[in-house]
Every structure is written in structure tokens, then in C-alpha cells.
Enzyme design. Structure first.
Site, PDB file in Angstrom:
ATOM      1  N   ASP A 198      35.245  44.035  39.841  1.00  9.95           N
ATOM      2  CA  ASP A 198      33.663  42.713  39.532  1.00  9.95           C
ATOM      3  C   ASP A 198      34.401  41.808  38.744  1.00  9.95           C
ATOM      4  O   ASP A 198      33.775  40.565  38.286  1.00  9.95           O
ATOM      5  CB  ASP A 198      32.301  42.760  38.773  1.00  9.95           C
ATOM      6  CG  ASP A 198      31.716  43.653  40.055  1.00  9.95           C
ATOM      7  OD1 ASP A 198      32.773  44.348  40.886  1.00  9.95           O
ATOM      8  OD2 ASP A 198      30.569  44.071  39.603  1.00  9.95           O
ATOM      9  N   ASP A 225      35.097  45.425  44.530  1.00  5.49           N
ATOM     10  CA  ASP A 225      33.504  44.727  44.591  1.00  5.49           C
ATOM     11  C   ASP A 225      34.323  43.449  43.962  1.00  5.49           C
ATOM     12  O   ASP A 225      33.899  42.476  43.410  1.00  5.49           O
ATOM     13  CB  ASP A 225      32.596  45.133  44.759  1.00  5.49           C
ATOM     14  CG  ASP A 225      32.433  46.347  45.543  1.00  5.49           C
ATOM     15  OD1 ASP A 225      32.958  46.667  46.104  1.00  5.49           O
ATOM     16  OD2 ASP A 225      31.568  46.776  44.654  1.00  5.49           O
TER      17      ASP A 225
END
Length: 379
Positions: A198, A225
Site C-alpha cells: 500500500d 496493492d
């Protein structure tokens, strides 16, 4: 399978920023975040100084004390209202920074012009306990830098989160955001975003805001991600690099993109003329997976990757995956157009949805950003 040693990001921190020795944008291995360089006789370069201020709304930040402030947050706090410019001298600013929504039109400039020299870095993770003992920080709370204001621009700065899983292998909250951007008309030119899970949270303040963001000639690295959120974001001429996972023995190591575009938003993430490289084994990364958060189950994630070089680290057979089986990636808005490289090979056509030439005409920076043209403006 042999597990490589954990990247010693903090080892890099001890020796690189401001010295010109940090790993470059195309170098192998995790990029160096950096630390304080030796003082420079002209820390603010061509951007003036407190004694020769560029303008009444220009503030100077230098960790060695030659500016108006030694911390970025102190300068942000002093810059109330619209239109302030912060000039950051080379150095590592180990702090968390938050820009409130009412501090609009801010510009941050790395004085040297090289993002390796000016670094804002901290090491919070989602699982980090809150100071008051009321729980953990969570993903958003882990961000080193948080920008809520509209009209934010950054040039030549590194935003980093150097928290490492290897330090706390017992933690489940391993998200560690380098920057969370929520405002409309947010632009980043020649910046770096360093982290693992992230890294770059390109988001909005609320579901009703279709925040436009623009990233030009930027470098982003991570594993899970590491570019995610619901903004309408254009990534032009950017380099995305996937890292090794010392904690894993098998693929996939992670996912480059995880958009969470609101269903009503006609524009999600657009990657144009980019590059995806990897230090991991071939095929160990997926290009994307859709994020449909529990806070917005009507989200319909959107990602278009066009004219981009996809390295061998991307799984060409199955480049997309589900985050949750009840929201399959095939139901989302994932498309490609004229990508190149081994990771772009179309071996299973149904796994690589392509735009037609006519459809591609609607997926440009102009279409995504409308009347806002940060690619034409220099300040």
C-alpha cells in the site's frame, strides 16, 4: 526455494540522501529512501532563501536550521490558507505530515531537483498501536504523508514508509502507506514513492468527490496493492517496480494496482507510456486486482494500462486476480492497449481484455483530467 535476505532499507537510509549515491529509478533492488546529507552552502538552490524570499507566501525548510523551519509539518502548520510554497532543502525529514483540506493550492519543491535528495519518511504500519492505546493506526493512519487539500503539487521529492515486515513478523496489519492523497487537482512531478504494501494511496476525501490526480515521471515501488484507491489518476511516463518477498516461497508475491473506483465515476486509473519492472522471479506478480471495499460495495474498479512496457515479473498468462470471489475482476473495468514486453504477451486472450482503437481515444490524459492541465503548467 531460497529466500533472499530482507531488503536493508534502513541500511540505505544511513548513507544515501543528498550524496547522489542512492539507487536510481531504474536500478535493481529497493530504492534508497535516504537520510541527512552534509550541509550545502546553498540549501535552497535557485529558489531563494529566508534572506531573499521568492515571495511572501514562500517558506523554507531545512533540517540543518538554515530555513524558516526544520520540519515539514511545522511549515505546513504555519502556511494557513491558499497558495503557499514550501521549498525543502536536501535531507531526510523523519516525521509524519498532514495537510488539512483548508490548506489549498500548496506547492512543495525539492530544492535540488533530484528526488533522491529530499525525503519525507516514517515507519508506521496499520498494526502500529495508537499512542492513546485505543487500538491500531489502520491503513490510512499508517501514512507518512496525508494530503486532504485540493490543488496540491509536489516536485522532486521522495515520499517513503520504511516499515518492514521482517521487523514484526507476528503482525497482521502490514499495510504501510508512504502517502495518501485525497484532494482534487493533485499533481506529482519527478517524485518517488517508496514502500512495500500500500505504498501510494491515490484516493478521494469522500465517495462524491471524483478527485483528479496526475503523476508524471514518477517512480513507485512495493509488493501488495502498492498503487491503490478510488481517485481518477493518470500515471504518465512512470516506473513501477515490484520487490522480492523474503516471507514467501511461491507466487504470487503481490499486485501492482488495486483501484477501488466508485461505480458512478467514469474515470479510474490510467497508466500511459509506463514501465513495470521487477526484482522478483519471472511471473511472480499480477498486474492488478479490484478492490471493492466494505464501505462501498457498489464500487466498480477501473484500470487502463496502455503503451506500457510490462516486464517478465508480470504473470502474462493470468495478469489479473480477484481480491474477493464475489467481486470477480472480469466484472470490473480492466483494459489494456498496445502494451509491450514479456509481461504483456497475450497467451490467453480472455485474460487480457483489450481496448479497440476507437475505445482508446477515450482513455487519454485529456479525457481523464478535463479542464485541468497540470502537464502544461510549470511553477
Amino acid at each position: 526455494m531460497h529466500r533472499p535476505a530482507a531488503p536493508s532499507r534502513r541500511g540505505f537510509l544511513l548513507a544515501t540522501a543528498g550524496a547522489g549515491a542512492a539507487l536510481g529509478l531504474a536500478a535493481a533492488g529497493p530504492a534508497a529512501a535516504g537520510t541527512r546529507p552534509r550541509p550545502h552552502p546553498r540549501p535552497f538552490g535557485r529558489y531563494g532563501s529566508p534572506a531573499a524570499r521568492r515571495g511572501p507566501k514562500t517558506l523554507y525548510v531545512d533540517p540543518h536550521g538554515r530555513g524558516d523551519f526544520t520540519s515539514v509539518q511545522a511549515a505546513v502548520d504555519a502556511a494557513e490558507g491558499d497558495g503557499w510554497t514550501l521549498v525543502l532543502a536536501p535531507g531526510a525529514y523523519r516525521e509524519t505530515v498532514s495537510v488539512d483540506a483548508d490548506r489549498t493550492g500548496a506547492t512543495w519543491i525539492g530544492a535540488s531537483g533530484d528526488p533522491r535528495d529530499t525525503v519525507i519518511v516514517y515507519d508506521n504500519a496499520a498494526g502500529t498501536p495508537k499512542p492513546d492505546g485505543s487500538g491500531t493506526l489502520g491503513t490510512s493512519g499508517s501514512a507518512t504523508t496525508t494530503v486532504r487539500a485540493d490543488g496540491f503539487t509536489a516536485r522532486g521529492i521522495t515520499f517513503a514508509n520504511d516499515w518492514l515486515r521482517a521487523d514484526r513478523p507476528d503482525w497482521t496489519g502490514t499495510q504501510a502507506v508512504a502517502i495518501k492523497v485525497m484532494g482534487d487537482r493533485s499533481a506529482f512531478h519527478d517524485c518517488r514513492f517508496l514502500g512495500h504494501q500500500d505504498t501510494l494511496y491515490a484516493d478521494t476525501r469522500d465517495l462524491g468527490l471524483f478527485a483528479r490526480q496526475y503523476y508524471a515521471r514518477c517512480y513507485v515501488e512495493g509488493d501488495v496493492d502498492f498503487v491503490f484507491g478510488r481517485a481518477s489518476a493518470v500515471y504518465e511516463d512512470c516506473h513501477f517496480r515490484t520487490l522480492v518477498r523474503p516471507d514467501l516461497d511461491a507466487a504470487p508475491y503481490g499486485f501492482v494496482f488495486a483501484p477501488s473506483t466508485a461505480g458512478a465515476n467514469p474515470r479510474g486509473y490510467l497508466v500511459v507510456r509506463g514501465r513495470v519492472s521487477s526484482e522478483a522471479p519471472d511471473g511472480y506478480y499480477k498486474l492488478a486486482r479490484p478492490w471493492v471495499p466494505s464501505s462501498d460495495t457498489t464500487a466498480r474498479p477501473m484500470l487502463t494500462v496502455r503503451e506500457t512496457q510490462l516486464g517478465a515479473g508480470i504473470d502474462a498468462v493470468a495478469p489479473y486476480a480477484n481480491m474477493r470471489d464475489d467481486h470477480p475482476w472480469q466484472d470490473q473495468r480492466f483494459r489494456e492497449y498496445r502494451n509491450t514486453g514479456p509481461g504483456a504477451a497475450t497467451t490467453v486472450p480472455e485474460n487480457r481484455p483489450q481496448l479497440t482503437r476507437a475505445e482508446a481515444a477515450a482513455h487519454t490524459r485529456q479525457a481523464y483530467l478535463g479542464d485541468w492541465r497540470p502537464y502544461e503548467r510549470r511553477r
